[in-house]
Design an enzyme around this catalytic site. Structure first.
Site, PDB file in Angstrom:
ATOM      1  NE  ARG A   5       7.648  -2.373   6.216  1.00  0.00           N
ATOM      2  CZ  ARG A   5       6.325  -2.372   6.331  1.00  0.00           C
ATOM      3  NH1 ARG A   5       5.591  -1.815   5.387  1.00  0.00           N
ATOM      4  NH2 ARG A   5       5.753  -2.938   7.355  1.00  0.00           N
ATOM      5  NE  ARG A  15      -4.799  -1.928   9.781  1.00  0.00           N
ATOM      6  CZ  ARG A  15      -3.721  -1.344   9.310  1.00  0.00           C
ATOM      7  NH1 ARG A  15      -3.785  -0.197   8.722  1.00  0.00           N
ATOM      8  NH2 ARG A  15      -2.576  -1.933   9.419  1.00  0.00           N
ATOM      9  NE  ARG A  36       2.060  -5.254  11.032  1.00  0.00           N
ATOM     10  CZ  ARG A  36       3.180  -4.910  10.401  1.00  0.00           C
ATOM     11  NH1 ARG A  36       4.350  -5.264  10.895  1.00  0.00           N
ATOM     12  NH2 ARG A  36       3.137  -4.214   9.297  1.00  0.00           N
ATOM     13  CE  LYS A  94      -2.125  -1.319   3.848  1.00  0.00           C
ATOM     14  NZ  LYS A  94      -1.443  -2.617   4.093  1.00  0.00           N
ATOM     15  NE  ARG A 116       5.976  -0.298  10.216  1.00  0.00           N
ATOM     16  CZ  ARG A 116       4.867  -0.427   9.493  1.00  0.00           C
ATOM     17  NH1 ARG A 116       4.782   0.185   8.318  1.00  0.00           N
ATOM     18  NH2 ARG A 116       3.866  -1.155   9.916  1.00  0.00           N
TER      19      ARG A 116
HETATM   20  P1  AP5 Z   1       4.775  -1.671   1.911  1.00  0.00           P
HETATM   21  O1  AP5 Z   1       4.449  -0.847   0.707  1.00  0.00           O
HETATM   22  O2  AP5 Z   1       5.529  -1.008   3.005  1.00  0.00           O
HETATM   23  O3  AP5 Z   1       3.454  -2.420   2.426  1.00  0.00           O
HETATM   24  P2  AP5 Z   1       2.190  -1.854   3.178  1.00  0.00           P
HETATM   25  O4  AP5 Z   1       0.994  -2.509   2.573  1.00  0.00           O
HETATM   26  O5  AP5 Z   1       2.190  -0.360   3.212  1.00  0.00           O
HETATM   27  O6  AP5 Z   1       2.480  -2.488   4.606  1.00  0.00           O
HETATM   28  P3  AP5 Z   1       2.381  -1.966   6.097  1.00  0.00           P
HETATM   29  O7  AP5 Z   1       3.095  -2.984   6.927  1.00  0.00           O
HETATM   30  O8  AP5 Z   1       2.831  -0.534   6.227  1.00  0.00           O
HETATM   31  O9  AP5 Z   1       0.882  -2.074   6.345  1.00  0.00           O
HETATM   32  P4  AP5 Z   1       0.225  -2.270   7.660  1.00  0.00           P
HETATM   33  O10 AP5 Z   1      -1.163  -2.140   7.187  1.00  0.00           O
HETATM   34  O11 AP5 Z   1       0.510  -3.465   8.448  1.00  0.00           O
HETATM   35  O12 AP5 Z   1       0.902  -1.136   8.571  1.00  0.00           O
HETATM   36  P5  AP5 Z   1       0.398   0.294   9.033  1.00  0.00           P
HETATM   37  O13 AP5 Z   1       1.563   1.183   9.113  1.00  0.00           O
HETATM   38  O14 AP5 Z   1      -0.814   0.713   8.295  1.00  0.00           O
HETATM   39  O15 AP5 Z   1       5.602  -2.953   1.397  1.00  0.00           O
HETATM   40  C1  AP5 Z   1       6.108  -3.897   2.320  1.00  0.00           C
HETATM   41  C2  AP5 Z   1       7.478  -4.409   1.844  1.00  0.00           C
HETATM   42  O16 AP5 Z   1       7.270  -5.171   0.636  1.00  0.00           O
HETATM   43  C3  AP5 Z   1       8.467  -3.285   1.480  1.00  0.00           C
HETATM   44  O17 AP5 Z   1       9.755  -3.680   1.855  1.00  0.00           O
HETATM   45  C4  AP5 Z   1       8.344  -3.161  -0.055  1.00  0.00           C
HETATM   46  O18 AP5 Z   1       9.552  -2.725  -0.642  1.00  0.00           O
HETATM   47  C5  AP5 Z   1       8.010  -4.593  -0.447  1.00  0.00           C
HETATM   48  N1  AP5 Z   1       7.110  -4.673  -1.603  1.00  0.00           N
HETATM   49  C6  AP5 Z   1       6.055  -3.861  -1.891  1.00  0.00           C
HETATM   50  N2  AP5 Z   1       5.442  -4.273  -3.040  1.00  0.00           N
HETATM   51  C7  AP5 Z   1       6.145  -5.385  -3.451  1.00  0.00           C
HETATM   52  C8  AP5 Z   1       6.001  -6.261  -4.595  1.00  0.00           C
HETATM   53  N3  AP5 Z   1       5.026  -6.084  -5.501  1.00  0.00           N
HETATM   54  N4  AP5 Z   1       6.885  -7.283  -4.694  1.00  0.00           N
HETATM   55  C9  AP5 Z   1       7.886  -7.476  -3.755  1.00  0.00           C
HETATM   56  N5  AP5 Z   1       8.068  -6.666  -2.682  1.00  0.00           N
HETATM   57  C10 AP5 Z   1       7.186  -5.636  -2.533  1.00  0.00           C
HETATM   58  O19 AP5 Z   1      -0.116  -0.052  10.531  1.00  0.00           O
HETATM   59  C11 AP5 Z   1       0.784  -0.356  11.580  1.00  0.00           C
HETATM   60  C12 AP5 Z   1      -0.003  -0.551  12.871  1.00  0.00           C
HETATM   61  O20 AP5 Z   1      -0.699   0.674  13.199  1.00  0.00           O
HETATM   62  C13 AP5 Z   1      -1.115  -1.610  12.809  1.00  0.00           C
HETATM   63  O21 AP5 Z   1      -0.621  -2.906  13.091  1.00  0.00           O
HETATM   64  C14 AP5 Z   1      -2.081  -1.103  13.888  1.00  0.00           C
HETATM   65  O22 AP5 Z   1      -1.602  -1.404  15.178  1.00  0.00           O
HETATM   66  C15 AP5 Z   1      -1.999   0.410  13.723  1.00  0.00           C
HETATM   67  N6  AP5 Z   1      -2.999   0.950  12.771  1.00  0.00           N
HETATM   68  C16 AP5 Z   1      -2.744   1.618  11.622  1.00  0.00           C
HETATM   69  N7  AP5 Z   1      -3.886   1.994  11.029  1.00  0.00           N
HETATM   70  C17 AP5 Z   1      -4.893   1.552  11.823  1.00  0.00           C
HETATM   71  C18 AP5 Z   1      -6.311   1.619  11.725  1.00  0.00           C
HETATM   72  N8  AP5 Z   1      -6.921   2.219  10.690  1.00  0.00           N
HETATM   73  N9  AP5 Z   1      -7.037   1.032  12.723  1.00  0.00           N
HETATM   74  C19 AP5 Z   1      -6.445   0.444  13.788  1.00  0.00           C
HETATM   75  N10 AP5 Z   1      -5.103   0.335  13.927  1.00  0.00           N
HETATM   76  C20 AP5 Z   1      -4.328   0.892  12.945  1.00  0.00           C
END
Ligand code: AP5
Length: 204
Positions: free
Chosen positions: A123, A89, A162, A14, A151
Site C-alpha cells: 500500500r 472494533r 493487526r 475499507k 504507513r
Molecule cells: P485499504 O482500502 O487501505 O484497506 P483498509 O481496509 O482501509 O485497511 P487499513 O489498514 O487502513 O485498515 P486497518 O483497519 O488496519 O487500519 P486503520 O487505519 O483503521 O486497502 C489496503 C490496500 O489494498 C491498498 O493498497 C489498496 O489499494 C489495496 N486494495 C484494496 N482493495 C483491493 C482489492 N479488492 N484487490 C486488491 N487490492 C486492493 O487502523 C490503524 C490502527 O489504528 C489500528 O491498528 C489501531 O492501532 C488503531 N485503531 C484504529 N481504529 C481503532 C479502533 N476503532 N479501536 C482501536 N484502535 C483503533
C-alpha cells in the site's frame, strides 16, 4: 440519524471503498485510523498516547477511541449519520455506539488472511489527496510516485499483530451485528471495481 459501518480486517479495502459509498449516500466518512494518525501528526496528547499501540499493531484503548467519536459526532455534518470506517472494533465500542447513534447496515468486506499481507505491504498513500494506491493492484500515476508515502504500521511484522487483534477482538462483532440482522457480507477478494459494485447493489 442512521449510520453505516464498514467492517473488515486490516487491508480489506475499507478506505478504498469508502469514497463510492460516500458518493452514493452523502454520508461523511469517519475513519478512526485517519483521526488517530491526524492526532499523532499534530502531536496531541491523545495522539501520543495512541502511538505505541498503533506502531505495535495493537488496538488503542476503547476510552480514547470513544472520546474521539463522541467529539466527531457533535459536528454538523454528522447530523444525518456517518460512514464509520474501522470503528467499532470491540464489543464495548459497539455497545457504546448503539447508545449514541442508530446503525442501519454493517458492510463486512471479507478477505482471507493470506491476501492481507501483500495488500498491506504494497500500500502507498498520496499525502496531498489522501488517495490509497497499491504497487501492484492500483499503481499511482508516474507523476506523483515521488511523493507517495508508506504507513509506519504497514510492515509484515505489524500486519501479523493487526491480524491477530482483528481475529481476537474485532471479528466477534460480526456475530453481534448478525444477531441484530444488519450484517451484509461482501466478497472482498475480487477486483476493486467488482467489490464496489457489490457494495453499491446493497445500497439501492
Ligand atoms: P485499504 O482500502 O487501505 O484497506 P483498509 O481496509 O482501509 O485497511 P487499513 O489498514 O487502513 O485498515 P486497518 O483497519 O488496519 O487500519 P486503520 O487505519 O483503521 O486497502 C489496503 C490496500 O489494498 C491498498 O493498497 C489498496 O489499494 C489495496 N486494495 C484494496 N482493495 C483491493 C482489492 N479488492 N484487490 C486488491 N487490492 C486492493 O487502523 C490503524 C490502527 O489504528 C489500528 O491498528 C489501531 O492501532 C488503531 N485503531 C484504529 N481504529 C481503532 C479502533 N476503532 N479501536 C482501536 N484502535 C483503533
Amino acid at each position: 440519524m442512521s449510520s453505516i459501518v464498514l467492517f473488515g480486517p486490516p487491508g480489506a479495502g475499507k478506505g478504498t471503498q469508502a469514497t463510492a459509498i460516500m458518493e452514493k449516500t452523502g454520508l461523511p466518512q469517519v475513519s478512526t485510523g485517519d483521526m488517530l494518525r491526524a492526532a499523532l501528526s499534530k502531536g496531541t496528547e491523545l495522539g501520543l498516547e495512541a502511538k505505541e499501540y498503533m506502531e505495535a499493531g495493537k488496538l488503542v484503548p476503547d476510552e480514547l477511541i470513544l472520546l474521539l467519536i463522541e467529539e466527531r459526532l457533535k459536528e454538523k455534518d454528522a447530523e444525518k449519520g456517518v460512514l464509520f470506517d474501522g470503528f467499532p472494533r470491540t464489543i464495548p465500542q459497539a455497545e457504546s455506539l448503539a447508545k449514541i447513534t442508530q446503525v442501519s447496515m454493517v458492510i463486512s468486506i471479507e478477505v482471507p488472511d493470506e491476501n492481507i499481507v501483500e495488500r498491506i505491504v504494497g500500500r502507498r498513500m498520496d499525502p496531498e489527496t489522501g488517495e490509497i494506491y497499491h504497487v501492484k493492484f492500483k499503481p499511482a500515476p508516474s507523476e506523483i510516485q515521488d511523493r507517495l508515502i508508506q504507513r509506519k504500521d504497514d510492515t509484515e511484522e505489524t500486519v501479523r499483530s493487526r491480524l491477530n487483534a482483528y481475529h481476537t477482538q474485532t471479528a466477534p462483532l460480526a456475530g453481534f451485528y448478525e444477531e441484530l440482522g444488519i450484517l451484509r457480507r461482501i466478497d472482498g477478494n475480487q477486483d476493486i471495481v467488482d467489490v464496489t459494485n457489490s457494495i453499491i447493489d446493497l445500497l439501492v
